[in-house]
Write a protein that holds these residues in place. Sequence first.
Motif, mmCIF file in Angstrom:
data_model
loop_
_atom_site.group_PDB
_atom_site.id
_atom_site.type_symbol
_atom_site.label_atom_id
_atom_site.label_comp_id
_atom_site.label_asym_id
_atom_site.label_seq_id
_atom_site.Cartn_x
_atom_site.Cartn_y
_atom_site.Cartn_z
ATOM 1 N N ARG A 68 0.837 -1.208 0.000
ATOM 2 C CA ARG A 68 0.000 0.000 0.000
ATOM 3 C C ARG A 68 0.865 1.248 0.000
ATOM 4 O O ARG A 68 0.599 2.215 -0.703
ATOM 5 N N ASN A 69 1.924 1.204 0.786
ATOM 6 C CA ASN A 69 2.768 2.389 0.919
ATOM 7 C C ASN A 69 3.466 2.766 -0.393
ATOM 8 O O ASN A 69 3.786 3.932 -0.625
ATOM 9 N N GLU A 70 3.657 1.783 -1.235
ATOM 10 C CA GLU A 70 4.356 2.036 -2.499
ATOM 11 C C GLU A 70 3.655 3.110 -3.326
ATOM 12 O O GLU A 70 4.296 3.835 -4.088
ATOM 13 N N HIS A 71 2.337 3.206 -3.176
ATOM 14 C CA HIS A 71 1.594 4.200 -3.950
ATOM 15 C C HIS A 71 0.882 5.215 -3.051
ATOM 16 O O HIS A 71 -0.085 5.847 -3.474
ATOM 17 N N SER A 72 1.355 5.348 -1.833
ATOM 18 C CA SER A 72 0.753 6.333 -0.925
ATOM 19 C C SER A 72 1.203 7.734 -1.320
ATOM 20 O O SER A 72 2.130 7.910 -2.118
ATOM 21 N N THR A 73 0.579 8.723 -0.753
ATOM 22 C CA THR A 73 0.976 10.105 -1.040
ATOM 23 C C THR A 73 2.400 10.386 -0.561
ATOM 24 O O THR A 73 3.150 11.117 -1.194
ATOM 25 N N HIS A 74 2.787 9.778 0.564
ATOM 26 C CA HIS A 74 4.157 9.970 1.045
ATOM 27 C C HIS A 74 5.179 9.424 0.051
ATOM 28 O O HIS A 74 6.294 9.920 -0.044
ATOM 29 N N SER A 75 4.815 8.379 -0.656
ATOM 30 C CA SER A 75 5.760 7.776 -1.602
ATOM 31 C C SER A 75 5.685 8.416 -2.978
ATOM 32 O O SER A 75 6.684 8.504 -3.687
ATOM 33 N N MET A 76 4.506 8.848 -3.372
ATOM 34 C CA MET A 76 4.308 9.307 -4.748
ATOM 35 C C MET A 76 4.179 10.812 -4.901
ATOM 36 O O MET A 76 4.249 11.333 -6.012
ATOM 37 N N LEU A 77 3.950 11.519 -3.817
ATOM 38 C CA LEU A 77 3.739 12.976 -3.877
ATOM 39 C C LEU A 77 2.661 13.310 -4.904
ATOM 40 O O LEU A 77 2.879 14.119 -5.816
ATOM 41 N N TRP A 78 1.504 12.688 -4.772
ATOM 42 C CA TRP A 78 0.458 12.817 -5.790
ATOM 43 C C TRP A 78 0.072 14.268 -6.058
ATOM 44 O O TRP A 78 -0.113 14.676 -7.205
#
Lengths: 431, 69
Positions: free
Chosen positions: A93-103
């Motif tokens: 899940r974290n791989e595509h979280s906002t913390h990881s992706m800076l959406w």
Amino acid sequence: MEPLAPWEKVYIKLVGSQTSFKDIDPVHSLVGCVGCHGGTEHVSATTTSYDDRLIAMNTAHGDEIGSLTSTFTDPSVDAQGKCAICHEDITNRNEHSTHSMLWGERYKVAFRYNGSESLEDCPAEIGEAFEGECMSCHTTCGQCHVSRPNSVKGGFINKHRFNKTPNMTNNCLACHGSRIGTDYKGELEGNISDQHYMNGYDCLDCHTEDLHGDGTELDNPPNSRYAVNGLPTCTGCHEDVSASNTYHLMHWSGSGYMADISCFVCHSQPYNNCNSCHTGGEWKGNYTEIATDTHSGDGDYLEYPEFRIAHNPAYDDPDGNWSPSLKLHSEDEWILVRHIPMVHDNYENWDAGYDSYDITTMETWQYTSPHNIRRWTAQTDTTGGVGCSASCHTDSDTTSLNLYLFESFVDSTTNDVDANQHVIVDEHLNQ
Amino acid sequence: MLMKNNFLKTTAVFVFALLLILVSCEKIPPLSDNLSDELDFTCESCHINEAVLAQLAPDTGEDAGGGGG
């Protein structure tokens, strides 16, 4: 933040009866140092001299020591290869979280280039520049659960213990310090700390959303930090105060009685704003922050306190072509805005065909939710029996004019009126 | 009687808190002021030794930087 000495950053301090790391974190110690970090567990020095011991140390570390982004220093750079072995769901899940992706930032960079909602629709150079520079700020598992983040050059927080709950000062505010941290702790001159901070609230007391993401982000990217599922709301705790006083009755968003006002408009203090940040080119390595007293959109980087009420165009036209953060708050007619550090040549150093983007594509005075909440502020102060409307109603006192985002103010300070016409208040106030 | 009970309760809480503080206090293990004669090392034998780290860490390059934020 107070810097750590180099040796402190990697020091596993034993106390009391502890004899090794297994007494600090018995679960993760089962994996062993090299199980995560690689390198060599056992090395020998040929003599007891400093030089020979240094050779032995370098043998143990291999060639990778020194880089904060290497898997040797931070094994969770390869979260799928390391952390996911035990923590598969949360890692995925974290791989595509906002913390990881800076959406949110990803969306804005694309939108500023050609009005697109995705970097995939921009030239490859833009995507590469984003990955190389902007994404250098994304975090890893270890930067929240073991060490201070790379933005402050790392260092163990709790003797390499894996902390389930990140530390507010050493983790959250190490990255979110210049605005949220400054506001929350009341560090701006004339401010006092947020009431929640004063009551001992940690970031995670309110931010109960899953910071590892909920698994929906890849298919449905949150194009604003305010689009993250499960964000805290004021009414999540203060749900019973919509009719607690006259001002709430008249201005509570959704009451339909009079102007609907964001809670922040009345209950925030002046907050930190910034002008004129520039990408560093060459992936930030040569970026230098320069503070000056130039209150101008074309000057050097600058942080300064300000407080401005703006009109939310999404209130009247929820489906209009507004930025996501405005549309997400379409129930609020009056909102607070904070100047973000955008100028026409922000991306000049990327040298990626992005030298002078169209600054009018998105407002530079953007929706904000200052973390310096108080019940009694300059707006709500009723000392001496004065109604708090006197602070904000423009027909009662000219001093209230200093609270609003007027065109003349924008023109004289940040010099980017064209980008902010839709949030400027001039046409919406009865003066 | 009531006063006596309150006094005993207060004293008990105070003693308990004092014990808690004493137990929680960090007992710093003795620190060798130099490297021992040991020639064989593991990761831990250096990373739990402040003196060793203080001697070796300055030579570790980029990671020697300070914090900002």
